[in-house]
Design an enzyme around this catalytic site. Sequence first.
Site, mmCIF file in Angstrom:
data_model
loop_
_atom_site.group_PDB
_atom_site.id
_atom_site.type_symbol
_atom_site.label_atom_id
_atom_site.label_comp_id
_atom_site.label_asym_id
_atom_site.label_seq_id
_atom_site.Cartn_x
_atom_site.Cartn_y
_atom_site.Cartn_z
ATOM 1 N N SER A 136 0.822 -3.763 -9.847
ATOM 2 C CA SER A 136 -0.602 -3.515 -9.583
ATOM 3 C C SER A 136 -1.464 -3.900 -10.783
ATOM 4 O O SER A 136 -1.060 -3.716 -11.940
ATOM 5 C CB SER A 136 -0.784 -2.021 -9.289
ATOM 6 O OG SER A 136 -2.140 -1.662 -9.380
ATOM 7 N N GLU A 142 -3.712 -2.231 -11.790
ATOM 8 C CA GLU A 142 -3.949 -0.985 -12.529
ATOM 9 C C GLU A 142 -3.141 -0.961 -13.823
ATOM 10 O O GLU A 142 -3.503 -0.279 -14.782
ATOM 11 C CB GLU A 142 -3.569 0.225 -11.681
ATOM 12 C CG GLU A 142 -4.586 0.611 -10.620
ATOM 13 C CD GLU A 142 -5.810 1.327 -11.184
ATOM 14 O OE1 GLU A 142 -5.654 2.081 -12.153
ATOM 15 O OE2 GLU A 142 -6.907 1.118 -10.653
ATOM 16 N N TYR A 176 -0.053 6.692 -12.240
ATOM 17 C CA TYR A 176 0.307 5.658 -11.257
ATOM 18 C C TYR A 176 0.560 4.339 -11.966
ATOM 19 O O TYR A 176 1.583 3.673 -11.756
ATOM 20 C CB TYR A 176 -0.834 5.524 -10.242
ATOM 21 C CG TYR A 176 -0.763 4.293 -9.352
ATOM 22 C CD1 TYR A 176 -0.042 4.307 -8.156
ATOM 23 C CD2 TYR A 176 -1.429 3.116 -9.704
ATOM 24 C CE1 TYR A 176 0.007 3.176 -7.335
ATOM 25 C CE2 TYR A 176 -1.376 1.989 -8.895
ATOM 26 C CZ TYR A 176 -0.660 2.024 -7.713
ATOM 27 O OH TYR A 176 -0.618 0.896 -6.916
HETATM 28 P P1 NAP Z 1 -0.309 2.448 1.476
HETATM 29 O O1 NAP Z 1 -1.048 1.946 2.664
HETATM 30 O O2 NAP Z 1 -0.805 3.675 0.807
HETATM 31 O O3 NAP Z 1 1.216 2.627 1.890
HETATM 32 C C1 NAP Z 1 2.108 3.268 1.021
HETATM 33 C C2 NAP Z 1 3.481 3.354 1.652
HETATM 34 O O4 NAP Z 1 4.324 4.089 0.770
HETATM 35 C C3 NAP Z 1 3.492 4.092 2.991
HETATM 36 O O5 NAP Z 1 4.470 3.538 3.837
HETATM 37 C C4 NAP Z 1 3.884 5.497 2.565
HETATM 38 O O6 NAP Z 1 4.560 6.232 3.572
HETATM 39 C C5 NAP Z 1 4.875 5.198 1.448
HETATM 40 N N1 NAP Z 1 4.992 6.386 0.597
HETATM 41 C C6 NAP Z 1 3.997 7.012 -0.085
HETATM 42 N N2 NAP Z 1 4.481 8.103 -0.708
HETATM 43 C C7 NAP Z 1 5.803 8.165 -0.391
HETATM 44 C C8 NAP Z 1 6.862 9.076 -0.736
HETATM 45 N N3 NAP Z 1 6.648 10.132 -1.531
HETATM 46 N N4 NAP Z 1 8.103 8.839 -0.238
HETATM 47 C C9 NAP Z 1 8.335 7.768 0.565
HETATM 48 N N5 NAP Z 1 7.381 6.874 0.937
HETATM 49 C C10 NAP Z 1 6.126 7.081 0.451
HETATM 50 O O7 NAP Z 1 -0.256 1.320 0.328
HETATM 51 P P2 NAP Z 1 -0.480 -0.270 0.477
HETATM 52 O O8 NAP Z 1 -1.935 -0.532 0.303
HETATM 53 O O9 NAP Z 1 0.249 -0.753 1.679
HETATM 54 O O10 NAP Z 1 0.225 -0.787 -0.848
HETATM 55 C C11 NAP Z 1 1.577 -1.252 -0.837
HETATM 56 C C12 NAP Z 1 2.119 -1.262 -2.249
HETATM 57 O O11 NAP Z 1 1.321 -2.134 -3.058
HETATM 58 C C13 NAP Z 1 2.078 0.080 -2.946
HETATM 59 O O12 NAP Z 1 3.193 0.159 -3.797
HETATM 60 C C14 NAP Z 1 0.807 0.029 -3.790
HETATM 61 O O13 NAP Z 1 0.911 0.885 -4.904
HETATM 62 C C15 NAP Z 1 0.803 -1.427 -4.183
HETATM 63 N N6 NAP Z 1 -0.516 -1.981 -4.458
HETATM 64 C C16 NAP Z 1 -1.505 -1.880 -3.546
HETATM 65 C C17 NAP Z 1 -2.748 -2.412 -3.814
HETATM 66 C C18 NAP Z 1 -3.866 -2.332 -2.801
HETATM 67 O O14 NAP Z 1 -5.021 -2.611 -3.175
HETATM 68 N N7 NAP Z 1 -3.599 -2.009 -1.561
HETATM 69 C C19 NAP Z 1 -2.980 -3.066 -5.034
HETATM 70 C C20 NAP Z 1 -1.930 -3.175 -5.954
HETATM 71 C C21 NAP Z 1 -0.694 -2.640 -5.648
HETATM 72 P P3 NAP Z 1 3.763 7.259 4.551
HETATM 73 O O15 NAP Z 1 3.171 6.373 5.631
HETATM 74 O O16 NAP Z 1 4.836 8.149 5.010
HETATM 75 O O17 NAP Z 1 2.708 7.924 3.724
#
Ligand code: NAP
Length: 334
Positions: A124, A126, A148
């Site tokens: 990320s 971040e 994070y």
């Molecule tokens: P998201 O929509 O928040 O999805 C997060 C996923 O992780 C969901 O499937 C969630 O499961 C799972 N998760 C969260 N807490 C968990 C736990 N304690 N145990 C098991 N599973 C858990 O995030 P996203 O936007 O798709 O992002 C995907 C990845 O890219 C993440 O790693 C995020 O940090 C990274 N990222 C995102 C962005 C962005 O702007 N979107 C930017 C940089 C990096 P549940 O459905 O059960 O909650």
Amino acid sequence: MTKTALITGITGQDGYYLSHLLLKHGYRVVGLVSPHRQTNLAKLGDLANKVEIYTVDLRDSTAILNAVEQLRPQEIYNLAAPSFVPDSWKDPLGTLDLITGTATRLLDAVRQVGLSTRFYQASSSEMFGDVFCSPQDEETPCRPKNPYAAAKLHAHWTMVHHRQRYGLFACSGILYNHESPLRPQQFVTRKVSLAAASIKLGLADKLEMGSLDAKRDWGFAGDYVKAMWLMLQVDEPEEYVIGTGKLHSVRELVSIAFECVGLNWQNHVVINPNLLRTDEHFQLVANPTKAKKNLGWEGQISFEKLLEQMVQTDIERLQNGKIAEVSSKQLLVE
Ligand code: NAP
């Protein structure tokens, strides 16, 4: 031969778009989902009967090893994370364990089973944190400002170590903010799109915001998952900064979203100083030159088009009384 891809975080925003992309390319897609999060499988929507779900506790090394041994994937995408940054202050250790622990357990499993699996780690922007140069690229030093970001940085280096020491095909995308109608409601883009839709329909009147001056490099999630996939298709595993390279302020975000429904944001937005974030980054903007050169990657959906889709989808959801419904037609899936 049909390729198998494992995805952690399949029920999230990126998991949704990535699954669609992989299915389009003929993959067998398997989501690794922890037993205590099975209720969230409802978020898979139209993916439910197209992907397989393998129940495994992401905190359990042996269970992960067994999953990798049994499923023998060609590709792994490690996306699971508690992704809303402010929440990481409430549970720093849990954040570290899930983000860094899952990456380590998966990489170790690939190494122990002896597979040539290609591994993607969701890093990320971040991680750059308190930046002293803009825009950032793959060589920019990291100074994370929250648990994070620190956990993501640790996972990122764990991935690098597995590549250097064991020769694994492991890489990561350092992704800037990417959004879609599937963004959870606590994120500012979705908070704004939902407010604009609600006010248009007469269901609300005001939107409370913190700073309107904060700026972000915002792109479309569907474009970003394509970059993840491309990183695993090239000859060399490397890190890639993925973003648009353009900054937009929250003021622009609000203005465009309200314009989409023919409203003047100034009549509805109220500033609430209690909502100001102390860990804001004002200069986080990508230099995605390497991704363009090596992967031929570039975001396709403009900021304006993205917001239009988000607001329109929220209007339809509110009108149908189904605020959380997933419909692939509305989501710009290719
Ligand atoms: P998201 O929509 O928040 O999805 C997060 C996923 O992780 C969901 O499937 C969630 O499961 C799972 N998760 C969260 N807490 C968990 C736990 N304690 N145990 C098991 N599973 C858990 O995030 P996203 O936007 O798709 O992002 C995907 C990845 O890219 C993440 O790693 C995020 O940090 C990274 N990222 C995102 C962005 C962005 O702007 N979107 C930017 C940089 C990096 P549940 O459905 O059960 O909650």
